[in-house]
Design a protein around this motif. Sequence first.
Motif, PDB file in Angstrom:
ATOM      1  N   MET A 257       0.819  -1.201   0.000  1.00  0.00           N
ATOM      2  CA  MET A 257       0.000   0.000   0.000  1.00  0.00           C
ATOM      3  C   MET A 257       0.858   1.259   0.000  1.00  0.00           C
ATOM      4  SD  MET A 257      -2.888  -1.208   2.757  1.00  0.00           S
ATOM      5  CE  MET A 257      -3.755   0.352   2.694  1.00  0.00           C
ATOM      6  N   GLY A 258       2.174   1.081   0.011  1.00  0.00           N
ATOM      7  CA  GLY A 258       3.061   2.223  -0.080  1.00  0.00           C
ATOM      8  C   GLY A 258       3.365   2.897   1.233  1.00  0.00           C
ATOM      9  N   VAL A 259       3.138   2.216   2.355  1.00  0.00           N
ATOM     10  CA  VAL A 259       3.444   2.802   3.651  1.00  0.00           C
ATOM     11  C   VAL A 259       4.773   2.249   4.139  1.00  0.00           C
ATOM     12  CG1 VAL A 259       1.032   3.124   4.244  1.00  0.00           C
ATOM     13  CG2 VAL A 259       2.171   1.004   4.877  1.00  0.00           C
ATOM     14  N   THR A 260       5.324   2.893   5.132  1.00  0.00           N
ATOM     15  CA  THR A 260       6.628   2.478   5.634  1.00  0.00           C
ATOM     16  C   THR A 260       6.527   1.195   6.433  1.00  0.00           C
ATOM     17  OG1 THR A 260       6.400   3.693   7.700  1.00  0.00           O
ATOM     18  CG2 THR A 260       7.284   4.909   5.810  1.00  0.00           C
ATOM     19  N   ALA A 261       7.662   0.527   6.621  1.00  0.00           N
ATOM     20  CA  ALA A 261       7.698  -0.745   7.334  1.00  0.00           C
ATOM     21  C   ALA A 261       7.335  -0.577   8.800  1.00  0.00           C
ATOM     22  CB  ALA A 261       9.077  -1.377   7.198  1.00  0.00           C
ATOM     23  N   ASP A 262       7.449   0.635   9.327  1.00  0.00           N
ATOM     24  CA  ASP A 262       7.186   0.874  10.739  1.00  0.00           C
ATOM     25  C   ASP A 262       5.787   1.446  10.983  1.00  0.00           C
ATOM     26  OD1 ASP A 262      10.575   1.867  11.077  1.00  0.00           O
ATOM     27  OD2 ASP A 262       9.693   0.021  11.794  1.00  0.00           O
ATOM     28  N   HIS A 263       4.935   1.348  10.006  1.00  0.00           N
ATOM     29  CA  HIS A 263       3.579   1.880  10.117  1.00  0.00           C
ATOM     30  C   HIS A 263       2.660   0.757  10.599  1.00  0.00           C
ATOM     31  CE1 HIS A 263       0.516   4.906   8.523  1.00  0.00           C
ATOM     32  NE2 HIS A 263      -0.177   3.965   9.143  1.00  0.00           N
ATOM     33  N   ARG A 264       2.085   0.915  11.802  1.00  0.00           N
ATOM     34  CA  ARG A 264       1.276  -0.153  12.385  1.00  0.00           C
ATOM     35  C   ARG A 264      -0.090   0.352  12.828  1.00  0.00           C
ATOM     36  NH1 ARG A 264       6.585  -1.225  13.242  1.00  0.00           N
ATOM     37  NH2 ARG A 264       7.222  -3.414  13.285  1.00  0.00           N
ATOM     38  N   ASN A 265      -1.113  -0.429  12.527  1.00  0.00           N
ATOM     39  CA  ASN A 265      -2.442  -0.145  13.046  1.00  0.00           C
ATOM     40  C   ASN A 265      -2.534  -0.616  14.493  1.00  0.00           C
ATOM     41  OD1 ASN A 265      -3.406   1.047  10.753  1.00  0.00           O
ATOM     42  ND2 ASN A 265      -4.735  -0.650  10.146  1.00  0.00           N
ATOM     43  N   VAL A 266      -3.223   0.151  15.324  1.00  0.00           N
ATOM     44  CA  VAL A 266      -3.422  -0.207  16.724  1.00  0.00           C
ATOM     45  C   VAL A 266      -4.738  -0.956  16.848  1.00  0.00           C
ATOM     46  CG1 VAL A 266      -3.695   0.647  19.075  1.00  0.00           C
ATOM     47  CG2 VAL A 266      -2.113   1.801  17.501  1.00  0.00           C
ATOM     48  N   ILE A 267      -4.641  -2.260  17.086  1.00  0.00           N
ATOM     49  CA  ILE A 267      -5.829  -3.086  17.269  1.00  0.00           C
ATOM     50  C   ILE A 267      -6.337  -2.965  18.701  1.00  0.00           C
ATOM     51  CG2 ILE A 267      -6.736  -5.449  17.186  1.00  0.00           C
ATOM     52  CD1 ILE A 267      -4.579  -6.100  15.124  1.00  0.00           C
ATOM     53  N   ASP A 268      -5.422  -2.968  19.651  1.00  0.00           N
ATOM     54  CA  ASP A 268      -5.778  -2.808  21.064  1.00  0.00           C
ATOM     55  C   ASP A 268      -4.662  -2.011  21.742  1.00  0.00           C
ATOM     56  OD1 ASP A 268      -7.767  -3.993  23.233  1.00  0.00           O
ATOM     57  OD2 ASP A 268      -5.752  -3.972  24.103  1.00  0.00           O
ATOM     58  N   GLY A 269      -5.058  -1.058  22.596  1.00  0.00           N
ATOM     59  CA  GLY A 269      -4.080  -0.242  23.298  1.00  0.00           C
ATOM     60  C   GLY A 269      -4.181   1.236  22.978  1.00  0.00           C
ATOM     61  N   GLN A 270      -5.233   1.604  22.232  1.00  0.00           N
ATOM     62  CA  GLN A 270      -5.419   3.007  21.851  1.00  0.00           C
ATOM     63  C   GLN A 270      -5.435   3.945  23.057  1.00  0.00           C
ATOM     64  OE1 GLN A 270      -9.295   3.739  20.267  1.00  0.00           O
ATOM     65  NE2 GLN A 270      -9.074   5.951  20.312  1.00  0.00           N
ATOM     66  N   GLN A 271      -6.226   3.594  24.070  1.00  0.00           N
ATOM     67  CA  GLN A 271      -6.370   4.473  25.233  1.00  0.00           C
ATOM     68  C   GLN A 271      -5.039   4.622  25.967  1.00  0.00           C
ATOM     69  OE1 GLN A 271      -9.613   5.668  25.549  1.00  0.00           O
ATOM     70  NE2 GLN A 271     -10.268   4.355  23.878  1.00  0.00           N
ATOM     71  N   ARG A 272      -4.338   3.499  26.119  1.00  0.00           N
ATOM     72  CA  ARG A 272      -3.071   3.496  26.851  1.00  0.00           C
ATOM     73  C   ARG A 272      -2.000   4.288  26.095  1.00  0.00           C
ATOM     74  NH1 ARG A 272      -3.398  -1.286  27.705  1.00  0.00           N
ATOM     75  NH2 ARG A 272      -4.133  -1.210  29.826  1.00  0.00           N
ATOM     76  N   LEU A 273      -1.878   4.057  24.794  1.00  0.00           N
ATOM     77  CA  LEU A 273      -0.875   4.753  23.993  1.00  0.00           C
ATOM     78  C   LEU A 273      -1.158   6.262  23.947  1.00  0.00           C
ATOM     79  CD1 LEU A 273      -0.436   2.259  21.010  1.00  0.00           C
ATOM     80  CD2 LEU A 273       1.335   2.922  22.651  1.00  0.00           C
ATOM     81  N   THR A 274      -2.420   6.618  23.826  1.00  0.00           N
ATOM     82  CA  THR A 274      -2.775   8.042  23.779  1.00  0.00           C
ATOM     83  C   THR A 274      -2.471   8.717  25.106  1.00  0.00           C
ATOM     84  OG1 THR A 274      -4.534   7.569  22.170  1.00  0.00           O
ATOM     85  CG2 THR A 274      -4.619   9.692  23.297  1.00  0.00           C
ATOM     86  N   THR A 275      -2.770   8.052  26.214  1.00  0.00           N
ATOM     87  CA  THR A 275      -2.495   8.618  27.538  1.00  0.00           C
ATOM     88  C   THR A 275      -0.993   8.789  27.748  1.00  0.00           C
ATOM     89  OG1 THR A 275      -4.504   7.586  28.420  1.00  0.00           O
ATOM     90  CG2 THR A 275      -2.849   8.322  30.015  1.00  0.00           C
TER      91      THR A 275
END
Length: 208
Positions: free
Chosen positions: A65-83
């Motif tokens: 899709m043309g994104v970098t190798a370090d580009h990851r979707n967050v399946i679980d952990g959104q609240q924790r990572l944002t905080t």
Amino acid sequence: MEATKLPLASIFTGHRVFDIPFYQRSYVWKKEQWERFLEDMEFVSIESKDYFLGSAILKQQNLNMGVTADHRNVIDGQQRLTTLFIIISFMQRNFVDKVITREADILRYSIRDTTDQFLRNKIQTGILWNSEIDPSQAASKDQYYIMVVAKAVKEWFDNDDNHLSPETLLHDLKLIVNEVDNGDEENVFASLNGGKVDLDGADLMRAI
């Protein structure tokens, strides 16, 4: 699913992009959640090693899709990572060398552009804390809860004489980062959140 223990310094520096995809819910950590999270951090001393603040489940995006190798979707952990993003952004305001630079694309809210811009322009830059924070002026649900937590983080650091040092926060505190090797990430998300029960770090690791 492969799990890796990473200190916060490793997670929030470099060229990683944590993308909050379209199927995620709003950022809605309420007082009992962020208060418990901050209280857990208070128990950490400079001598602490391998103190875990929970986990995150990620899926590397398709390189075709043309994104970098370090580009990851967050399946679980959104609240924790944002905080944690909010906490580090506050702590580094007076740093000469920023942990999360102003140009960094570490946390991306693809689900809502307005939230993404708010995090970049107000939190990542530290501008939000230059004046009194009034969550009632928030333009969206996401912004309201982000502002509530940002205000609480400032009060926590201002009022606690024994708060965490930057060294402890960045190097002694760790997350368990789980990479999904295959399968439909939306199905993984649905299976983790089935029955509308939020899993904490310990429950999640037991489930895995």
